[in-house]
Design an enzyme around this catalytic site. Sequence first.
Site, PDB file in Angstrom:
ATOM      1  N   GLY A 116      88.133  34.743  36.950  1.00  0.00           N
ATOM      2  CA  GLY A 116      87.037  35.692  36.727  1.00  0.00           C
ATOM      3  C   GLY A 116      86.138  35.892  37.934  1.00  0.00           C
ATOM      4  O   GLY A 116      84.999  36.348  37.800  1.00  0.00           O
ATOM      5  N   GLU A 134      87.576  49.863  47.425  1.00  0.00           N
ATOM      6  CA  GLU A 134      87.558  49.295  46.070  1.00  0.00           C
ATOM      7  C   GLU A 134      87.722  50.407  45.030  1.00  0.00           C
ATOM      8  O   GLU A 134      87.144  51.489  45.176  1.00  0.00           O
ATOM      9  CB  GLU A 134      86.230  48.549  45.879  1.00  0.00           C
ATOM     10  CG  GLU A 134      86.341  47.302  45.061  1.00  0.00           C
ATOM     11  CD  GLU A 134      87.180  46.195  45.718  1.00  0.00           C
ATOM     12  OE1 GLU A 134      88.397  46.165  45.448  1.00  0.00           O
ATOM     13  OE2 GLU A 134      86.626  45.368  46.461  1.00  0.00           O
ATOM     14  N   ASP A 191      96.308  44.024  44.043  1.00  0.00           N
ATOM     15  CA  ASP A 191      96.272  42.566  43.932  1.00  0.00           C
ATOM     16  C   ASP A 191      97.670  41.960  44.044  1.00  0.00           C
ATOM     17  O   ASP A 191      97.888  40.987  44.771  1.00  0.00           O
ATOM     18  CB  ASP A 191      95.660  42.146  42.593  1.00  0.00           C
ATOM     19  CG  ASP A 191      94.287  42.753  42.379  1.00  0.00           C
ATOM     20  OD1 ASP A 191      93.735  43.323  43.335  1.00  0.00           O
ATOM     21  OD2 ASP A 191      93.774  42.660  41.253  1.00  0.00           O
TER      22      ASP A 191
HETATM   23  C1  GLA Z   1      91.095  44.864  40.186  1.00  0.00           C
HETATM   24  C2  GLA Z   1      92.437  45.552  39.998  1.00  0.00           C
HETATM   25  C3  GLA Z   1      92.908  46.230  41.284  1.00  0.00           C
HETATM   26  C4  GLA Z   1      91.816  47.113  41.875  1.00  0.00           C
HETATM   27  C5  GLA Z   1      90.481  46.368  41.932  1.00  0.00           C
HETATM   28  C6  GLA Z   1      89.351  47.260  42.350  1.00  0.00           C
HETATM   29  O1  GLA Z   1      91.224  43.806  41.074  1.00  0.00           O
HETATM   30  O2  GLA Z   1      93.419  44.650  39.563  1.00  0.00           O
HETATM   31  O3  GLA Z   1      94.083  46.945  41.056  1.00  0.00           O
HETATM   32  O4  GLA Z   1      91.709  48.301  41.179  1.00  0.00           O
HETATM   33  O5  GLA Z   1      90.147  45.784  40.687  1.00  0.00           O
HETATM   34  O6  GLA Z   1      89.536  47.708  43.646  1.00  0.00           O
END
Ligand code: GLA
Length: 380
Positions: A118, A32, A168
């Site tokens: 969210g 993460e 993502d």
């Molecule tokens: C959000 C961001 C991702 C990543 C996560 C944390 O989802 O969009 O790019 O940085 O937080 O891992």
Amino acid sequence: MELNLLKEKFKSLYGTEGTMYTSPGRINLIGEHTDYNGGFVLPGAIDKAMYCVIKPNGTPDRIKAYAMDLSEMDEFGLDDIPIKQWGKYIFGVCHEIMKLGKQVQGFDCVFAGDVPLGAGMSSSAALESCFGFAINDMYNLGLDRFQLAKVGQATEHNYVGVKCGIMDQFASCFGKEGSLIRLDCRSLEYKYIPFNPEGYRLVLLNTCVAHELASSAYNKRRESCENAASYIRKYHPEVELLRDATIEMLKEVANEVSAEDYMRAEFVIEEIARMGEACDALERGDYETVGKKMYETHIGLSRKYEVSCEELDFLNDVARQCGVTGSRVMGGGFGGCTINLVKNELHDDFIKRATESYEQKFRIKPKVYEVVISDGARKL
Ligand code: GLA
């Protein structure tokens, strides 16, 4: 999702039939806040997605969009600014595609989705990937999935204001049923890792809180990482991103970087290492080690990266008390979900205890989602 309703709405609004596309949200098992540091992540697309029905409308640049979940219509040209907040996503995707030298013309569309907003499950990446994929396919623009993922990410950067990494959008574009994606966020090399943890279940618990200022706090985390990397680079020119740094290198600049930046960078360097270890354990089928790493990630995200909150920490504690194998805050943080790897026989008890005690303490009913790892962006 009632896909027929979406098609019917399209027909009633525009008097014709369109084509349907979809792109999913994602989970992330571990890794993460590593993506924008050039590190590794382990996401998978899920069976919750955004859907759109779309068709060129013959105009050079008029876009008519109907958000079915909100019962809102927006109409804009490619030179205007959309009125609705959600319009920015569609507008941004069009513009980022145009920046690649491709021609986008006017279209009509209806969209809806079942990715909770969210909740840290990337509803916005799902929306971007859905429209990117649809526009690319509809106009036969020849963009590949790497380009589409980057279009979505650039939309966040330039039209939404979140300086996110690539995880993502990549997961939404490249998802594969039954597999997680081990992604090197710098080279974009990736490998599918079949994920079928026999005897365990993967469950998300949604705190149903989304703390404010999440996007500015997110951007601030990214800045801290870049600051720390730039100090290290003075002594180690090869360190482009924290991905290249070690704890020893970070220690060398301890007196130069702020205490806060130090702590953020320390988390990231540890998390990248942890992600590698968890991945090796996963490939051996050693879920107990994977789970241990998940708990370590939670502690790091909570104490060093400071992106957890009272509600998430509470659910993490309950998981530990119930003997859940692994549990941690998932995604950007500041609310949203915990992801939990739980043995089949403990599942029901855990869900009962977690939901009851959470509701009692926070007066909010948490939501429970069983994770199904699914395919990425596609035409339906
Ligand atoms: C959000 C961001 C991702 C990543 C996560 C944390 O989802 O969009 O790019 O940085 O937080 O891992």
